[in-house]
Scaffold this motif. Structure first.
Motif, PDB file in Angstrom:
ATOM      1  N   THR A  45       4.348  12.866  56.556  1.00 46.13           N
ATOM      2  CA  THR A  45       2.946  12.563  56.293  1.00 46.13           C
ATOM      3  C   THR A  45       2.755  11.175  55.694  1.00 46.13           C
ATOM      4  O   THR A  45       3.682  10.575  55.164  1.00 46.13           O
ATOM      5  N   ALA A  46       1.518  10.726  55.776  1.00 47.62           N
ATOM      6  CA  ALA A  46       1.115   9.445  55.210  1.00 47.62           C
ATOM      7  C   ALA A  46      -0.313   9.576  54.710  1.00 47.62           C
ATOM      8  O   ALA A  46      -1.023  10.530  55.041  1.00 47.62           O
ATOM      9  N   MET A  47      -0.717   8.583  53.935  1.00 45.91           N
ATOM     10  CA  MET A  47      -2.099   8.498  53.473  1.00 45.91           C
ATOM     11  C   MET A  47      -2.548   7.056  53.641  1.00 45.91           C
ATOM     12  O   MET A  47      -1.906   6.142  53.131  1.00 45.91           O
ATOM     13  N   LEU A  48      -3.618   6.869  54.383  1.00 54.00           N
ATOM     14  CA  LEU A  48      -4.189   5.540  54.575  1.00 54.00           C
ATOM     15  C   LEU A  48      -5.555   5.525  53.910  1.00 54.00           C
ATOM     16  O   LEU A  48      -6.456   6.249  54.320  1.00 54.00           O
ATOM     17  N   ASP A  49      -5.673   4.722  52.877  1.00 49.83           N
ATOM     18  CA  ASP A  49      -6.932   4.587  52.138  1.00 49.83           C
ATOM     19  C   ASP A  49      -7.516   5.938  51.742  1.00 49.83           C
ATOM     20  O   ASP A  49      -8.709   6.190  51.874  1.00 49.83           O
ATOM     21  N   GLY A  50      -6.635   6.842  51.288  1.00 48.77           N
ATOM     22  CA  GLY A  50      -7.074   8.138  50.792  1.00 48.77           C
ATOM     23  C   GLY A  50      -7.192   9.217  51.848  1.00 48.77           C
ATOM     24  O   GLY A  50      -7.462  10.367  51.524  1.00 48.77           O
ATOM     25  N   GLN A  51      -6.999   8.886  53.124  1.00 51.98           N
ATOM     26  CA  GLN A  51      -7.100   9.874  54.197  1.00 51.98           C
ATOM     27  C   GLN A  51      -5.696  10.289  54.635  1.00 51.98           C
ATOM     28  O   GLN A  51      -4.863   9.454  54.983  1.00 51.98           O
ATOM     29  N   LEU A  52      -5.450  11.602  54.630  1.00 51.93           N
ATOM     30  CA  LEU A  52      -4.136  12.132  54.994  1.00 51.93           C
ATOM     31  C   LEU A  52      -3.916  12.135  56.504  1.00 51.93           C
ATOM     32  O   LEU A  52      -4.852  12.372  57.277  1.00 51.93           O
ATOM     33  N   HIS A  53      -2.669  11.892  56.881  1.00 48.43           N
ATOM     34  CA  HIS A  53      -2.248  11.933  58.281  1.00 48.43           C
ATOM     35  C   HIS A  53      -0.927  12.685  58.325  1.00 48.43           C
ATOM     36  O   HIS A  53       0.016  12.332  57.608  1.00 48.43           O
ATOM     37  N   GLY A  54      -0.852  13.715  59.164  1.00 47.78           N
ATOM     38  CA  GLY A  54       0.353  14.532  59.230  1.00 47.78           C
ATOM     39  C   GLY A  54       1.004  14.508  60.598  1.00 47.78           C
ATOM     40  O   GLY A  54       0.459  13.983  61.557  1.00 47.78           O
TER      41      GLY A  54
END
Length: 159
Positions: free
Chosen positions: A134-143
């Motif tokens: 997972t990652a977080m870009l500018d507070g938005q999670l991406h899985g």
């Protein structure tokens, strides 16, 4: 956030934050959060001000600030990309995703691209283990990241 403030203005604005929170129980973390929210990072010149107001040593304040990975001692890029480095994400290919993202951005963790567009930070669990890596870009999670979705994420961050 780009700031062109003099030391006096930074001290004055930080002093207001410190004064508003120093009577709280356990005020150090809220003060550090408040200062980072105000400036986008915790300017090193504010650490002695915090220490004096809370009757702590500068080493104690510096130790707390450097212990927690969310505090920065320099401005971040326009976008902050956080990659999970916890075991669940690593076991699902997170290391390969991290290497690909670093290659695409041309930077390592705790660095910002030369154009100031992206700061890359490691985090140790975003709480989305079932969808790792997972990652977080500018507070938005991406899985469920893979090489292709990592490239898409970098393209989004570069915009």
């Amino acid at each position: 956030m780009s700031l062109n403030l003099g030391t006096g203005e930074i001290a004055a604005r930080a002093g207001t934050i410190i004064d508003s929170m120093k009577s709280m129980e356990g005020p150090l973390l809220p003060i550090l959060h408040g200062i980072q929210e105000e400036f986008g990072y915790v300017p090193p010149d504010t650490l002695p001000l915090i220490a004096k107001a809370l009757n702590l040593s500068r080493a104690e304040v510096h130790g707390v600030m450097t212990f927690y990975h969310d505090y920065r001692d320099h401005p971040a890029g326009r976008h902050v990309l956080k990659l999970c480095r916890a075991e669940a994400c690593q076991s699902m290919g997170g290391d390969a995703v991290a290497e690909r993202v670093k290659q695409l951005l041309g930077i390592d963790f705790h660095q910002t691209t030369l154009d100031g567009s992206v700061t890359l930070e490691p985090v140790y669990c975003l709480g989305l283990c079932a969808c790792s890596p997972t990652a977080m870009l500018d507070g938005q999670l991406h899985g469920r990241l893979d090489a292709e979705s990592a490239e898409d994420l970098v393209k989004e961050a570069r915009q």
